[in-house]
Design an enzyme around this catalytic site. Structure first.
Site, PDB file in Angstrom:
ATOM      1  CG  HIS A  70       3.746  -7.901  -2.017  1.00  0.00           C
ATOM      2  ND1 HIS A  70       4.505  -7.388  -3.054  1.00  0.00           N
ATOM      3  CD2 HIS A  70       3.932  -7.049  -0.974  1.00  0.00           C
ATOM      4  CE1 HIS A  70       5.121  -6.297  -2.647  1.00  0.00           C
ATOM      5  NE2 HIS A  70       4.784  -6.066  -1.386  1.00  0.00           N
ATOM      6  CE  LYS A 109       0.486  -1.782   1.808  1.00  0.00           C
ATOM      7  NZ  LYS A 109       1.877  -1.292   1.916  1.00  0.00           N
ATOM      8  CG  HIS A 153      -2.318  -4.666   2.858  1.00  0.00           C
ATOM      9  ND1 HIS A 153      -1.772  -4.475   4.100  1.00  0.00           N
ATOM     10  CD2 HIS A 153      -1.360  -5.309   2.136  1.00  0.00           C
ATOM     11  CE1 HIS A 153      -0.541  -4.962   4.122  1.00  0.00           C
ATOM     12  NE2 HIS A 153      -0.261  -5.474   2.939  1.00  0.00           N
ATOM     13  CG  ASP A 207       6.862  -5.847   1.651  1.00  0.00           C
ATOM     14  OD1 ASP A 207       6.779  -4.925   0.812  1.00  0.00           O
ATOM     15  OD2 ASP A 207       6.077  -5.952   2.616  1.00  0.00           O
TER      16      ASP A 207
END
Length: 209
Positions: A71, A75, A100, A154
């Site tokens: 996920h 980044k 990102h 997350d």
């Protein structure tokens, strides 16, 4: 020359070996920074638990888990000085960070993991239940359930992990924050399930400490 029976046995053995492969093998295809990699592994493990509690089927759980495992790959394209900034991000810096999700989708493009659920997790895990998320500002059940699940796991990992700009929070403090965002950032049904079985997540958290 193998006969048909031997070929069948070989095929079964290959399938068995594939099942025995590390579920994190897909990360080897990307040059991922260690701190991002460890975060994604933890989120993937929390996601597997939560997706199962939400009664998703095995295929859905497998794909959502892979999505969680990838996920934050976008980044990789964000400068370290932004990811590890000690002070609050300004408006322009936050706009850069928000890219990102789309960077991640581009990195995933043309890979064998580019399946709809995995793509949804990467692109949409920062959408919010109330429509104030990004990148599109979609709301409620218009957000695919896989993205709604990963948005919770997350956040839980981010809260319970030490970052350059914050200390790690306890499980109890993280739960307090998640519950306070039920109906705002997060799907209330998913938060209710997370709260009901929070002992499972706390147990997994303790394995990382």
């Amino acid at each position: 020359m193998l006969n048909s029976k031997q070929i069948l046995i070989l095929i079964k053995k290959i399938r068995w070996l594939k099942k025995k492969e590390s579920p994190y093998k897909i990360l080897e295809e990307y040059n991922i920074k260690p701190e991002i990699k460890q975060h994604m592994i933890r989120v993937s493990n929390y996601t597997e638990i939560l997706a199962d509690l939400m009664c998703l089927n095995k295929l859905e759980i497998e794909e959502i888990k892979k999505g969680a495992l990838l996920h934050d790959i976008g980044k990789q394209e964000i400068p370290d000085e932004l990811l590890n900034k000690f002070t609050k991000l300004d408006e322009d810096e936050f706009k850069e960070i928000k890219k990102h999700t789309q960077f991640g989708l581009k990195i995933l493009n043309n890979k064998k993991y580019a399946k709809t659920r995995i793509e949804n997790v990467i692109l949409l895990h920062h959408e919010k239940w109330n429509g104030n998320g990004y990148p599109f500002g979609i709301k409620g059940k218009l957000i695919p359930i896989e993205a709604r699940i990963v948005s919770v796991t997350d956040c839980y990992d981010a809260l319970t992990s030490e970052r350059a700009y914050k200390e790690r929070f306890s499980h109890e403090k993280a739960m307090e924050i998640l519950i306070s965002e039920s109906g705002n950032s997060f799907d209330p049904d998913i938060i209710s399930m997370f709260e009901l079985f929070q002992n499972k997540f706390e147990k997994k958290l303790k394995e990382y400490r």
